[in-house]
Design a protein around this motif. Structure first.
Motif, PDB file in Angstrom:
ATOM      1  N   LYS A 273       0.980  -1.158   0.088  1.00  0.00           N
ATOM      2  CA  LYS A 273      -0.063  -0.061   0.141  1.00  0.00           C
ATOM      3  C   LYS A 273       0.933   1.313  -0.124  1.00  0.00           C
ATOM      4  O   LYS A 273       0.399   2.248  -0.599  1.00  0.00           O
ATOM      5  N   ARG A 274       1.742   1.375   0.816  1.00  0.00           N
ATOM      6  CA  ARG A 274       2.971   2.396   0.494  1.00  0.00           C
ATOM      7  C   ARG A 274       3.229   2.497  -0.701  1.00  0.00           C
ATOM      8  O   ARG A 274       3.580   3.728  -1.137  1.00  0.00           O
ATOM      9  N   GLN A 275       3.787   1.655  -1.403  1.00  0.00           N
ATOM     10  CA  GLN A 275       4.083   1.728  -2.805  1.00  0.00           C
ATOM     11  C   GLN A 275       2.971   2.353  -3.710  1.00  0.00           C
ATOM     12  O   GLN A 275       3.530   3.144  -4.497  1.00  0.00           O
ATOM     13  N   GLN A 276       1.927   1.879  -3.543  1.00  0.00           N
ATOM     14  CA  GLN A 276       0.691   2.472  -4.267  1.00  0.00           C
ATOM     15  C   GLN A 276       0.641   3.939  -4.054  1.00  0.00           C
ATOM     16  O   GLN A 276       0.615   4.924  -4.810  1.00  0.00           O
ATOM     17  N   GLU A 277       0.775   4.402  -2.763  1.00  0.00           N
ATOM     18  CA  GLU A 277       0.765   5.783  -2.243  1.00  0.00           C
ATOM     19  C   GLU A 277       1.788   6.552  -2.852  1.00  0.00           C
ATOM     20  O   GLU A 277       1.772   7.550  -3.425  1.00  0.00           O
ATOM     21  N   ALA A 278       2.977   5.845  -3.029  1.00  0.00           N
ATOM     22  CA  ALA A 278       4.365   6.473  -3.504  1.00  0.00           C
ATOM     23  C   ALA A 278       4.341   6.789  -5.036  1.00  0.00           C
ATOM     24  O   ALA A 278       4.493   7.724  -5.557  1.00  0.00           O
ATOM     25  N   LEU A 279       3.357   5.759  -5.549  1.00  0.00           N
ATOM     26  CA  LEU A 279       3.146   6.117  -7.176  1.00  0.00           C
ATOM     27  C   LEU A 279       2.287   7.087  -7.202  1.00  0.00           C
ATOM     28  O   LEU A 279       2.406   8.037  -8.342  1.00  0.00           O
TER      29      LEU A 279
END
Length: 525
Positions: A273-279
């Protein structure tokens, strides 16, 4: 090799049964899963699927729903009714995407549902996940009747969190990963009701009737009905009460054809989820670059102006060349002694005018906007033409460009103007990197060579100041630049051009200082 009826002696976890009445769908599934270590079996109807499953005992069935005769729901129901096949994992593949169809599929005993048309990556990922879970479930079911030490050794080796539940949903064991992820010690977890322990994080208190609402309901279904369940994006709790997102599966432990408990395997998906937010953050940052993109548009306009300028300058250059030739002919007719070398001077004027015209012609060819047409091109000739374009920059920087070209290279299939743009950008970058360096006298080296049967490689080597420490992560990112007046789009455009040709643009640090850029071009058929 694909099997239709006869089983082969092999570990069942490696067998996958593909069931679909559509030959095209079967062919796509075969191509998707081939070469991944699975033994693939095929069936074109429900009756054949049940017969193959009973003989071959596959680990997993990818099952179509809409088939003539016996549909997928009935096939799944019969598989789960048969004690010999009830542990086979079933994933439905169907164009039916209504919620009630998915619920019916899960209630019939399937653990997952993939909608058609499907993506190959999704099928591979889900198959791998379910096979891994299946293998774990089988291992745990067998180890449950063996020594406690053997069970602990297996559980401790897993990265996923694992809970063992009795028929009432009480935790009988937890592996170290479950303890680390939740924050409770194994002793604190043992004896707790998992559903009650985690329900607060899902904002779904248990009802007095005993039914469990929300994302944890599948655990109750596994405990009461003996069917496996998979849930994505649920919520568990840390020991301090804070929630964290998880994907989990629940598999019943069967004894005498009845569920005596279950195994819950979960994975913390906070990082995903953090990676999705970073994207999303990166997309927002790109949106903020509109002003710089406007600048790029202005640069494009300047390129068109440069083409017009080149056209206008070429006309007086042609006139100069013509007048110089006329002057030489007039001197010859006068039959004067040429002590001052006028004839030789006129010839030099003519040569330099023609040379300037050739430079202008190359500039016009380079900056004009051509159609994107791939052709069969001599790579050495292509790089030689680029070298000529870079000559002016080299002289202005008091630097040399050294060509080292392998002879007999095959033609490459490229758009020559775009490849010249890439090569010229890399050469100019190399010269700029060396402009204020003591190594300037070494010059920039440009090499061509055959990489293999499919590609020709071009290398641009400089001995400049080298790249920043974070270059590996950012160099081809739009608007990243180390130049005070740079836009940060040159290498990004080059990277896109080479990728669109089916090649690769890479770089490495020169062991003696500087940078080596390399790009590949596909060999023409």
């Amino acid at each position: 090799m694909y099997l239709a009826e006869a089983p082969v002696e092999q570990h069942e976890e490696e067998r996958i049964l593909l069931v679909d009445d559509n030959p095209t769908n079967l062919q796509v599934l075969l191509q998707t899963l081939s070469g991944r270590g699975y033994k693939l079996l095929i069936a074109k109807n429900g009756e054949s699927a049940l017969r193959i499953a009973a003989k071959a005992r596959p680990a997993l069935v990818l099952l179509d729903i809409m088939m003539p005769g016996m549909d997928g729901y009935e096939v799944c129901h019969r598989l789960k009714e048969n004690p010999e096949t009830r542990n086979i994992t079933v994933i439905f593949l169907s164009a039916l995407d209504d919620t009630k169809d998915k619920v019916r599929g899960l209630e019939s005993g399937a653990v997952d549902f993939i909608s058609k048309p499907f993506q190959a990556e999704e099928v591979i990922a889900r198959v791998q996940t379910q096979l891994k879970i299946h293998q774990l479930e089988q291992a745990l079911s067998a180890r449950n009747r063996q020594l406690e030490a053997d069970k602990a050794r297996i559980l401790e080796s897993m990265n996923e969190g694992i809970f063992g539940l009795d028929r009432l949903g009480l935790i009988t064991f937890a592996n170290p990963a479950a303890s680390v992820m939740t924050g409770w010690s194994i002793e604190q977890l043992t004896g707790q009701n998992l559903i009650q322990l985690m329900n607060e994080g899902n904002n779904a208190p248990s009802s007095q009737s005993g039914n469990v609402p929300g994302p944890l309901a599948p655990i109750e279904v596994s405990l009461t009905k003996g069917v496996s369940k998979t849930v994505e994006n649920a919520t568990f709790l840390h020991s301090d009460g804070s929630p964290f997102p998880v994907d989990f599966s629940c598999t019943p432990i069967m004894e005498n054809s009845s569920p005596s408990g279950a195994v819950v395997v979960f994975r913390d998906i906070s990082e995903k989820k953090r990676q999705q937010e970073a994207l999303q953050k990166a997309l927002d940052e790109l949106e903020s670059q509109k002003e710089q993109l406007t600048h790029v548009s202005r640069l494009s306009t300047m390129g068109e102006m440069a083409a017009g300028f080149a056209h206008e300058v070429n006309q007086p250059l042609t006139a100069i060349s013509n007048y110089a030739q006329v002057a030489r002919r007039m001197l010859a007719r006068l039959e004067l002694e040429d002590d001052l070398g006028l004839s030789e001077a006129m010839e030099k004027v003519n040569i330099q005018a023609r040379r300037a015209g050739e430079i202008i012609a190359r500039i016009r060819s380079f900056v004009k906007k051509p159609d994107h047409v791939l052709g069969s091109v001599d790579p050495n000739r292509l790089i030689q033409d680029t070298y000529k374009l870079a000559e002016v920059d080299a002289r202005n920087n008091h630097m040399e460009i050294h060509l080292e070209q392998e002879e007999g290279l095959p033609n490459v299939k490229v758009d020559p103007v775009q490849i010249q743009q890439v090569a010229l950008n890399l050469i100019r970058n190399g010269m700029e990197a060396m402009r204020d360096m003591d190594t300037r006298s070494i010059g920039v080296y440009v090499r061509t060579e055959r990489l293999d049967d499919n590609f020709v490689k071009v290398s641009v080597i400089d001995r400049g100041h080298g790249l920043a420490d974070d270059a590996e992560e950012k160099l081809f990112t739009p608007f990243y630049t180390t130049k005070a007046d740079g836009m940060g789009i040159g290498l990004t455009v080059c990277h896109s051009i080479i990728q669109s040709h089916g090649g690769r643009l890479t770089f490495q640090r020169h062991p003696e200082g500087g940078t080596i850029f390399e790009f590949t071009m596909p060999i023409a058929d």
